[in-house]
Design an enzyme around this catalytic site. Structure first.
Site, PDB file in Angstrom:
ATOM      1  N   TYR A 343       6.978 -11.517  -1.876  1.00  0.00           N
ATOM      2  CA  TYR A 343       5.974 -10.469  -2.037  1.00  0.00           C
ATOM      3  C   TYR A 343       5.584  -9.871  -0.685  1.00  0.00           C
ATOM      4  O   TYR A 343       5.432 -10.578   0.306  1.00  0.00           O
ATOM      5  CB  TYR A 343       4.722 -11.020  -2.738  1.00  0.00           C
ATOM      6  CG  TYR A 343       3.951  -9.935  -3.438  1.00  0.00           C
ATOM      7  CD1 TYR A 343       4.160  -9.679  -4.780  1.00  0.00           C
ATOM      8  CD2 TYR A 343       3.051  -9.145  -2.745  1.00  0.00           C
ATOM      9  CE1 TYR A 343       3.485  -8.658  -5.429  1.00  0.00           C
ATOM     10  CE2 TYR A 343       2.367  -8.116  -3.386  1.00  0.00           C
ATOM     11  CZ  TYR A 343       2.579  -7.885  -4.724  1.00  0.00           C
ATOM     12  OH  TYR A 343       1.914  -6.865  -5.349  1.00  0.00           O
ATOM     13  N   GLU A 378      -3.595  -8.711  -3.464  1.00  0.00           N
ATOM     14  CA  GLU A 378      -2.222  -8.918  -3.932  1.00  0.00           C
ATOM     15  C   GLU A 378      -1.669 -10.282  -3.551  1.00  0.00           C
ATOM     16  O   GLU A 378      -0.710 -10.767  -4.148  1.00  0.00           O
ATOM     17  CB  GLU A 378      -1.293  -7.859  -3.331  1.00  0.00           C
ATOM     18  CG  GLU A 378      -1.465  -6.491  -3.906  1.00  0.00           C
ATOM     19  CD  GLU A 378      -0.545  -5.500  -3.204  1.00  0.00           C
ATOM     20  OE1 GLU A 378       0.544  -5.236  -3.726  1.00  0.00           O
ATOM     21  OE2 GLU A 378      -0.920  -5.006  -2.131  1.00  0.00           O
ATOM     22  N   LYS A 439      16.206  -1.309  -4.007  1.00  0.00           N
ATOM     23  CA  LYS A 439      14.887  -1.837  -4.378  1.00  0.00           C
ATOM     24  C   LYS A 439      14.535  -1.545  -5.836  1.00  0.00           C
ATOM     25  O   LYS A 439      14.750  -0.449  -6.340  1.00  0.00           O
ATOM     26  CB  LYS A 439      13.859  -1.174  -3.467  1.00  0.00           C
ATOM     27  CG  LYS A 439      12.443  -1.185  -3.948  1.00  0.00           C
ATOM     28  CD  LYS A 439      11.751  -2.425  -3.485  1.00  0.00           C
ATOM     29  CE  LYS A 439      10.503  -2.712  -4.319  1.00  0.00           C
ATOM     30  NZ  LYS A 439      10.086  -4.084  -4.187  1.00  0.00           N
TER      31      LYS A 439
HETATM   32  P1  AMP Z   1       8.906  -6.632  -5.982  1.00  0.00           P
HETATM   33  O1  AMP Z   1       7.892  -5.784  -6.687  1.00  0.00           O
HETATM   34  O2  AMP Z   1      10.240  -6.518  -6.606  1.00  0.00           O
HETATM   35  O3  AMP Z   1       8.919  -6.402  -4.507  1.00  0.00           O
HETATM   36  O4  AMP Z   1       8.464  -8.131  -6.223  1.00  0.00           O
HETATM   37  C1  AMP Z   1       7.698  -8.883  -5.340  1.00  0.00           C
HETATM   38  C2  AMP Z   1       8.115 -10.336  -5.426  1.00  0.00           C
HETATM   39  O5  AMP Z   1       7.832 -10.851  -6.725  1.00  0.00           O
HETATM   40  C3  AMP Z   1       9.598 -10.580  -5.224  1.00  0.00           C
HETATM   41  O6  AMP Z   1       9.946 -10.681  -3.869  1.00  0.00           O
HETATM   42  C4  AMP Z   1       9.811 -11.872  -5.955  1.00  0.00           C
HETATM   43  O7  AMP Z   1       9.430 -12.998  -5.192  1.00  0.00           O
HETATM   44  C5  AMP Z   1       8.883 -11.740  -7.140  1.00  0.00           C
HETATM   45  N1  AMP Z   1       9.564 -11.147  -8.302  1.00  0.00           N
HETATM   46  C6  AMP Z   1       9.779  -9.832  -8.545  1.00  0.00           C
HETATM   47  N2  AMP Z   1      10.399  -9.644  -9.722  1.00  0.00           N
HETATM   48  C7  AMP Z   1      10.602 -10.881 -10.244  1.00  0.00           C
HETATM   49  C8  AMP Z   1      11.198 -11.365 -11.444  1.00  0.00           C
HETATM   50  N3  AMP Z   1      11.709 -10.539 -12.351  1.00  0.00           N
HETATM   51  N4  AMP Z   1      11.223 -12.691 -11.643  1.00  0.00           N
HETATM   52  C9  AMP Z   1      10.712 -13.535 -10.725  1.00  0.00           C
HETATM   53  N5  AMP Z   1      10.131 -13.135  -9.593  1.00  0.00           N
HETATM   54  C10 AMP Z   1      10.071 -11.834  -9.332  1.00  0.00           C
HETATM   55 MG    MG Z   2      12.163  -6.317  -6.872  1.00  0.00          MG
END
Ligand code: AMP
Ligand code: MG
Length: 507
Positions: A343, A378, A439
């Site tokens: 995150y 967040e 992304k």
């Molecule tokens: P993002 O919005 O894709 O940047 O998501 C932030 C973080 O949440 C990622 O780096 C993951 O650690 C976690 N994350 C995002 N999507 C998923 C998913 N579908 N399943 C598990 N973890 C997720």
């Molecule tokens: Mg992602």
């Protein structure tokens, strides 16, 4: 079982017992409630411990008393600086730093924490550089009450209404103030008398300046600092990485595997969307113990009360990012876990801004986002804390963040690629397809945004009114789960939806 922090939250009065804390405080955090009794320091309350063998929440040398929730990541350097030999617990280490440096100690510590330090003439209330463990306070002439959850102090008598320096008002709660990120608030007192106003000591701020290292050096530095951040959060521990299969979380999974041996990875998907193929490719490459969790999108939306109770915000856009993670954490087996996420990498790297905008714009949004993250919550540990797990975010490690923010934007977007410096830093450690993967936000990958929109449309909300209806749902949930501290499992999302659809003139 992994080691979790001794304390993950608290509510405490300092000075005069706060009748508000006489009842069991309505924490959303799961864990053992441990009494805080600090007669000589003049404080009392309750701490939350994730384990069954809870340590005493207070650490004292007879003069200074430290209440500490969370953990430190630069323990060895701090221990060397205070010349204390073995570092002991994080609270003992912070106490030693406060003895040596006073309030400046908070400029030295790198961690994920909220802390209260009570001395004979001064009380200091502080968060880490990112305010990643939210901390709220209420003030009166007779003392103060401090808690890691706003809902715990929401029902209080109003106290002082003006926000003291270093704090921001909490929306909808009169007299409750949130400690700003990277800030220590100090209040002096002599012979039981408090000296208002408090003083704010700024302990960290994001850089405005940019450095221009050689690109190869920048790539090496990013790899080094991220490796150190993951090591500090995972060393020798069985950890779980929440894995989307994007570059951010895949990099964390790769470095955690290198730090500790096999890690567990978990991916969430719904009937409206998933990123399972991408996550599986990474899990296979790294040999992780991988789990896929699939649930109906409607079940995901039904978790909104939990997301609001955990994040204590009413911003529907941010809630869309946090909701899938909260739902995922709540579906993990109950044994407390140490969870690493990817995150927040997009904020210092400008990862949300995928199109090839001019570098001036890219750097502008990075600067703006680094100026406005505070209060969004967040990174709050409560997102996993509502399920009894501890989560931590290597990209918002102080040293990683300092480096990423300060790199000139041409290292972040380069050769038509977003987050170039991070992708290069992971070359050879992840499959080529992962290094190149564009992304995808969690709210998009899980299909949440589209499912929530559809749910409102099905309830009769006109297309043009959907954003307002989302805002209204978030506000209504905030009013129940935070302002009135209603337990999330007592809030029915269907009722909230019906109420909003009716008010919004559903067709
Ligand atoms: P993002 O919005 O894709 O940047 O998501 C932030 C973080 O949440 C990622 O780096 C993951 O650690 C976690 N994350 C995002 N999507 C998923 C998913 N579908 N399943 C598990 N973890 C997720
Ligand atoms: Mg992602």
């Amino acid at each position: 079982m992994p080691t979790l922090p001794d304390t993950i939250g608290f509510s405490v009065w300092i000075g005069t017992p706060d009748p508000l804390l006489a009842d069991p405080p309505p924490f959303a955090a799961l864990g053992q409630r441990v009494p805080i009794v600090g007669g000589t320091a003049g404080l009392g309350g309750i701490a939350i411990s994730p384990g069954t063998d809870a340590a005493a929440p207070l650490t004292s040398d007879g003069e200074l008393t430290v209440l500490f929730a969370g953990e430190l990541y630069n323990r060895d350097r701090l221990a060397a600086a205070v010349d204390g030999g073995a570092p002991g617990t994080d609270a003992q280490l912070l106490l030693a730093c406060c003895q040596r440096y006073g309030v400046s100690a908070f400029r030295l510590v790198s961690g994920r924490f909220a802390a209260v330090v009570v001395g004979p003439r001064r009380v200091v209330v502080a968060t880490d550089h990112a305010g990643s463990v939210p901390l709220y306070l209420r003030l009166s002439e007779a003392g103060m009450t401090v808690a890691t959850e706003a809902k715990v102090l929401a029902a209080g008598a109003t106290g002082r209404l003006d926000s003291p320096p270093g704090t921001a008002p909490v929306p909808g709660i009169r007299g409750l103030h949130r400690i700003r990120a990277g800030t220590a608030v100090a209040v002096d007192r002599t012979s039981g008398r408090w000296h208002w106003p408090a003083r704010a000591v700024r302990t960290w701020a994001p850089a405005y300046g940019r450095s221009i290292p050689d690109p190869d050096d920048a790539v090496a530095a990013v790899a080094d600092r991220l490796t150190a951040a993951v090591h500090a959060r995972a060393s020798g521990e069985p950890v779980t990485v929440v894995l989307s299969g994007g570059i951010d979380s895949s990099a964390v999974a790769a470095l955690a595997t290198a730090a500790t041996g096999p890690v567990a990875t978990v991916s969430l998907g719904t009937d409206a969307g998933d990123e399972f193929d991408a996550a599986r490719a990474v899990a296979r490459h790294l040999g992780t113990d991988h789990t896929e969790l699939k649930l109906p999108a409607a079940d995901l939306i039904a978790e909104l009360p939990w997301a609001v109770a955990a994040a204590e915000i009413d911003d529907p856009e941010v809630l869309e990012y946090l909701l899938p993670l909260v739902a995922l954490y709540r579906r993990l087996p109950a044994t407390p876990r140490r969870i690493l996420t990817g995150y927040g990498a997009d904020i210092p790297l400008g990862g949300m801004h995928r199109t090839t905008e001019p570098l001036e714009l890219l750097d502008g949004v990075i600067a703006a986002d680094m100026d406005s993250f505070d209060g969004l919550n967040e990174l709050s540990p409560l997102l996993s804390g509502v399920a009894g797990h501890w989560s931590t975010h290597p990209y918002w490690d102080r040293d990683v963040l300092d480096l990423l923010v300060s790199l000139e934007p041409g290292l972040k977007r380069r050769h038509g690629r977003d987050k170039w410096v991070l992708r290069e830093a992971m070359r050879g450690r992840l499959p080529q397809q992962t290094l190149c993967r564009p992304k995808l936000g969690i709210h998009e990958g899980s299909g949440l945004t589209s499912a929530w929109n559809r749910m409102l449309r099905d309830a009769g909300v006109p297309a043009g009114a959907v954003p307002d209806a989302k805002r209204a749902m978030a506000r209504s949930l905030y009013a129940s789960a935070v302002l009135c501290a209603v337990r999330p499992d007592e809030i029915r999302i269907d009722d909230v939806l019906a109420e909003v659809a009716e008010e919004g003139g559903a067709q």
